[in-house]
Design a protein around this motif. Sequence first.
Motif, mmCIF file in Angstrom:
data_model
loop_
_atom_site.group_PDB
_atom_site.id
_atom_site.type_symbol
_atom_site.label_atom_id
_atom_site.label_comp_id
_atom_site.label_asym_id
_atom_site.label_seq_id
_atom_site.Cartn_x
_atom_site.Cartn_y
_atom_site.Cartn_z
ATOM 1 N N SER A 136 -11.460 -1.646 -10.476
ATOM 2 C CA SER A 136 -11.353 -3.103 -10.434
ATOM 3 C C SER A 136 -11.043 -3.554 -9.009
ATOM 4 C CB SER A 136 -10.269 -3.614 -11.393
ATOM 5 O OG SER A 136 -8.986 -3.328 -10.884
ATOM 6 N N ASP B 168 -8.795 -6.503 -7.460
ATOM 7 C CA ASP B 168 -7.753 -7.435 -7.880
ATOM 8 C C ASP B 168 -7.359 -8.345 -6.726
ATOM 9 O OD1 ASP B 168 -7.964 -5.812 -10.082
ATOM 10 O OD2 ASP B 168 -6.031 -4.849 -9.822
ATOM 11 N N GLN C 212 -8.977 -10.063 -11.877
ATOM 12 C CA GLN C 212 -9.352 -8.656 -11.887
ATOM 13 C C GLN C 212 -10.835 -8.565 -12.232
ATOM 14 O OE1 GLN C 212 -6.185 -7.384 -14.713
ATOM 15 N NE2 GLN C 212 -5.690 -5.929 -13.086
ATOM 16 N N ARG D 251 -13.728 -6.258 -13.100
ATOM 17 C CA ARG D 251 -13.861 -4.902 -13.649
ATOM 18 C C ARG D 251 -15.276 -4.370 -13.419
ATOM 19 N NH1 ARG D 251 -8.801 -3.405 -15.395
ATOM 20 N NH2 ARG D 251 -7.765 -5.144 -16.373
#
Length: 143
Positions: A51, A53, A73, A75
């Motif tokens: 991920s 972030d 986040q 992914r």
Amino acid sequence: MNASEQATNLELASKIATVVNLFKFQFPDAKSDLKPWKNDPETRELVDPDSIDIGFHFPGISKSWRSRSVLIQIRFHQDPITNLRRAIGIEVAGFDHRGEAWRLSTVENWNIVGESVPSLQIGDKLKQFCRQILELFNEKSEV
């Protein structure tokens, strides 16, 4: 994983900068944080290496946001057959002085849930922002 650590090449660094700019275009008062996670052993165990972030912080608590900070986040999943890395979803969480106040996930139904959710207008802007991120990271170029 902290966005600052994921910026391992020019393309990724550019896309991370674009995400920050897209957010700040919609929400100009926000301050970006490319290192939202602490660098300690306990936190490192919880961090998802697949991920990117990014944190955003607002001055004070906004009535329309119902939070003071937001964690984005992005992914990813690496396809073992094609070896392409694609963004598969985005998790957004809003935090106030009590902790997590609300959450949005693009993985299922794109609903914002929680004790204190942002206004409809903020929610719509946030969903548009998530669509832009998915388009950005899933362009034909490889991440």
